[in-house]
Design a protein around this motif. Structure first.
Motif, PDB file in Angstrom:
ATOM      1  N   UNK A 127      63.914  -3.627  60.043  1.00  0.00           N
ATOM      2  CA  UNK A 127      62.532  -3.918  60.455  1.00  0.00           C
ATOM      3  C   UNK A 127      62.212  -3.474  61.877  1.00  0.00           C
ATOM      4  N   UNK A 128      63.172  -3.570  62.776  1.00  0.00           N
ATOM      5  CA  UNK A 128      62.912  -3.226  64.173  1.00  0.00           C
ATOM      6  C   UNK A 128      62.591  -1.749  64.373  1.00  0.00           C
ATOM      7  N   UNK A 129      62.863  -0.914  63.375  1.00  0.00           N
ATOM      8  CA  UNK A 129      62.591   0.518  63.473  1.00  0.00           C
ATOM      9  C   UNK A 129      61.310   0.928  62.762  1.00  0.00           C
ATOM     10  N   UNK A 130      60.587  -0.053  62.250  1.00  0.00           N
ATOM     11  CA  UNK A 130      59.432   0.240  61.401  1.00  0.00           C
ATOM     12  C   UNK A 130      58.093   0.272  62.136  1.00  0.00           C
ATOM     13  N   UNK A 131      58.090   0.035  63.436  1.00  0.00           N
ATOM     14  CA  UNK A 131      56.848   0.080  64.210  1.00  0.00           C
ATOM     15  C   UNK A 131      57.028   0.987  65.426  1.00  0.00           C
ATOM     16  N   UNK A 132      57.371   2.242  65.199  1.00  0.00           N
ATOM     17  CA  UNK A 132      57.637   3.144  66.321  1.00  0.00           C
ATOM     18  C   UNK A 132      56.351   3.700  66.920  1.00  0.00           C
ATOM     19  N   UNK A 133      56.480   4.326  68.074  1.00  0.00           N
ATOM     20  CA  UNK A 133      55.393   5.125  68.611  1.00  0.00           C
ATOM     21  C   UNK A 133      55.279   6.378  67.754  1.00  0.00           C
ATOM     22  N   UNK A 134      54.046   6.769  67.445  1.00  0.00           N
ATOM     23  CA  UNK A 134      53.863   7.819  66.439  1.00  0.00           C
ATOM     24  C   UNK A 134      53.068   8.996  66.971  1.00  0.00           C
ATOM     25  N   UNK A 135      53.268  10.117  66.302  1.00  0.00           N
ATOM     26  CA  UNK A 135      52.407  11.285  66.448  1.00  0.00           C
ATOM     27  C   UNK A 135      52.337  11.938  65.068  1.00  0.00           C
ATOM     28  N   UNK A 136      51.615  13.048  64.973  1.00  0.00           N
ATOM     29  CA  UNK A 136      51.485  13.705  63.675  1.00  0.00           C
ATOM     30  C   UNK A 136      51.190  15.176  63.886  1.00  0.00           C
ATOM     31  N   UNK A 137      51.031  15.895  62.775  1.00  0.00           N
ATOM     32  CA  UNK A 137      50.693  17.310  62.829  1.00  0.00           C
ATOM     33  C   UNK A 137      49.187  17.544  62.712  1.00  0.00           C
ATOM     34  N   UNK A 138      48.395  16.500  62.882  1.00  0.00           N
ATOM     35  CA  UNK A 138      46.937  16.657  62.886  1.00  0.00           C
ATOM     36  C   UNK A 138      46.524  17.493  64.095  1.00  0.00           C
ATOM     37  N   UNK A 139      45.507  18.347  63.955  1.00  0.00           N
ATOM     38  CA  UNK A 139      45.106  19.220  65.074  1.00  0.00           C
ATOM     39  C   UNK A 139      44.835  18.475  66.376  1.00  0.00           C
TER      40      UNK A 139
END
Length: 349
Positions: free
Chosen positions: A306-318
């Protein structure tokens, strides 16, 4: 590897707190997942390399150019996946006892301008210093503070912006892999980087052979186009997962491997097709927490802990891609990434 040993013994890692595992306890929770299945590893490695060779062969032999382009692009995507298996092998995550794998991955590194000695040294340095302020580009793109930017000379500003410019990522084939990973280490220390010389001979020897057999067109579709696309994609993934708008940078006193993994490394959201082609490298926070986890087990780890399930995120969206290049400086006062214009217009703290 050196950074693995340091990570496991680092006393600066925080302890268990209020039922949430962090630091050494969170690292310990990932250790059951370092166990690999040799058969599974070989299935993924073998199938990836065979598909890559088949796609690039099609790009070289098929006469109809639209189909050649399609096979060349497919080959570039498979080269990215092959590189992830190469990357995992050098981390000791897969097939570490196999001599066949040793020859396969060293040959792959030579033909793709990724000699293992320089790559391992620079990449290990990156893992040991992720989330730290660095003005020099050693195993990673440089990252400085807004204050350092305000105090920098015009040349220092130009150099910093140039190193982080989208064109450097787009032209990673000659700049990052050709120059930084292969040629410069050879020039600086020839005796210890003979594999860089071997890589140059193998890579350009293959280009020469293909040119003799089929001319420039074959070289373009089999080598130049797929290497350009694969290198650019791989470099962007590497860049964006440690240089994104929501990342955090700890002070030197508060920095730890745990914080580097969880606060300065992203989870990059992708669809299943792109997850497959990129070898799950989007689960980058988990990879930095424990490099010995095989790439094909990273989703399993995230689902189980569970502790790894709320990370800081990014994506390949422009918009996210644009932000990764725009937000290029760490503001210590605001405790967030800022743009060049924000840093230039702000007052020194």
């Amino acid at each position: 590897m050196a950074q693995d040993n340091v990570r496991e013994s680092d006393d600066s890692l925080p302890e268990h707190s209020e039922g949430i595992r962090v630091g050494r306890e969170l690292l310990a929770a990932t250790k059951p997942y370092v166990e690999e299945s040799t058969a599974t590893s070989w299935w993924y490695v073998g199938s990836t390399f065979l598909l890559m060779i088949a796609a690039l062969t099609g790009a070289g032999l098929i006469p109809w150019w639209p189909l050649r382009v399609a096979f060349s692009v497919l080959g570039s995507l498979l080269m990215v996946r092959a590189f992830i298996t190469f990357h995992d092998y050098l981390h000791g995550a897969i097939l570490r006892q196999s001599r066949v794998a040793w020859w396969l991955f060293h040959a792959y590194g030579a033909f793709t301008l990724t000699p293992t000695r320089s790559w391992r040294a620079s990449h290990n340095y990156h893992h040991g210093h992720v989330g730290q302020i660095m003005s020099a580009s050693v195993g990673a793109f440089p990252l400085i503070t807004a204050r350092m930017w305000q105090n920098a000379t015009p040349w220092q500003r130009f150099s910093y912006r140039a190193q982080r410019h989208p064109l450097v990522v787009l032209l990673s084939y000659p700049i990052v892999f050709g120059l930084n990973v292969t040629i410069l280490p050879l020039l600086r220390d020839p005796a210890n980087h003979l594999d860089s010389l071997v890589a140059l001979i193998c890579h350009f020897g293959l280009i020469a052979i293909l040119w003799l057999l089929g001319g420039f067109t074959v070289v373009f579709f089999v080598i130049l186009l797929p290497m350009t696309l694969a290198s650019a994609m791989g470099s962007y993934l590497f860049f964006a997962q440690h240089s994104f708008r929501r990342m955090q940078i700890a002070s030197p006193e508060a920095w730890s491997y745990y914080r580097g993994a969880m606060e300065s490394s992203s989870y990059m959201g992708m669809n299943r097709v792109m997850q497959w082609f990129t070898g799950n490298i989007g689960y980058h926070h988990i990879h930095h927490l424990n490099v010995r986890i095989p790439f094909y087990r990273l989703p399993e780890v995230m689902a189980a802990i569970p502790e790894l399930q709320s990370p800081l995120t990014t994506s390949l969206a422009p918009g996210e891609i644009a932000d990764c290049f725009r937000y290029a400086l760490w503001d210590e006062g605001k405790q967030r990434m800022v743009t060049y214009s924000e840093a230039s217009s702000g007052a020194l703290p």
